[in-house]
Design a protein around this motif. Structure first.
Motif, short mmCIF file in Angstrom:
data_model
loop_
_atom_site.label_atom_id
_atom_site.label_comp_id
_atom_site.label_asym_id
_atom_site.label_seq_id
_atom_site.Cartn_x
_atom_site.Cartn_y
_atom_site.Cartn_z
N ALA A 1 1.02 -1.22 0.05
CA ALA A 1 -0.26 0.29 0.55
C ALA A 1 0.56 1.29 0.18
N ILE B 1 0.67 4.72 -2.61
CA ILE B 1 0.16 5.46 -2.66
C ILE B 1 1.95 6.29 -3.26
N GLU B 2 3.21 5.94 -2.98
CA GLU B 2 3.53 6.90 -3.68
C GLU B 2 3.88 7.17 -4.55
N ARG C 1 0.50 10.05 -5.14
CA ARG C 1 0.86 11.82 -5.20
C ARG C 1 2.88 11.97 -6.27
N ILE D 1 -7.23 2.04 -2.27
CA ILE D 1 -5.97 2.80 -1.62
C ILE D 1 -6.03 4.34 -2.15
N ALA D 2 -5.59 4.09 -3.45
CA ALA D 2 -5.42 5.67 -4.22
C ALA D 2 -6.83 6.44 -3.92
N GLU E 1 -8.53 6.87 -1.56
CA GLU E 1 -8.07 7.34 -0.26
C GLU E 1 -7.42 8.28 0.31
N ALA E 2 -5.81 7.49 -1.03
CA ALA E 2 -4.62 8.79 -0.22
C ALA E 2 -4.66 9.93 -0.52
#
Length: 155
Positions: A3, A7-8, A11, A73-74, A76-77
């Protein structure tokens, strides 16, 4: 699937805009263009979802169900909201709490989360390898606490 790596990647390719600024901009678009602009906003969100999924495929090698989980995940990130996904054969139900668009635009008469529906559609199209159509069936900007989407993949 990692995860933190998902996210990295997201971003690295994203820009930061404060929630109030985003809601103000989106609200102005809806007021000026009316809800008839929903299709355009859906397609803009879809393009963003397609691009996000393609980035994760290219950089992390994610496919299929791993890419579907990476979409959550993306989402929410990026702070679009808190998503729960439930798969039922070719249908995926997505419930979003704290939708940035719905929370900032209450009250409305009709659902307003067109870009979020499009984003979900684009991401799922890449993950599932087939066209997906997403409908918002409930919106927290109208009533309730969550926005609810139904994604249907073509067989």
């Amino acid at each position: 699937m990692d995860a933190a790596r998902v996210i990295e990647v997201i971003r690295q390719e994203s820009v930061l805009i404060d929630r109030a600024g985003l809601v103000s901009l989106y609200g102005a678009v809806l007021r000026l263009a009316g809800l008839g602009v929903g299709g355009v906003l859906y397609q803009a969100g879809r393009q963003a979802g397609l691009r996000g999924a393609q980035l994760l495929q290219e950089r992390l090698g994610l496919q299929g169900e791993d890419l579907v989980e990476a979409a959550r995940i993306a989402f929410e990130a990026a702070q679009w909201g808190e998503a729960r996904w439930q798969r039922e054969d070719v249908t995926i139900r997505v419930e979003v709490a704290r939708s940035v668009l719905a929370e900032g635009l209450r009250p409305q008469r009709k659902p307003v989360c067109h870009p979020l529906a499009g984003y979900i559609a684009g991401f799922l199209e890449v993950a599932l390898g087939r066209p997906v159509r997403v409908r918002e069936i409930a919106c927290a900007a109208v009533e309730g606490e969550t926005c609810q989407f139904v994604a249907e993949a073509e067989r």
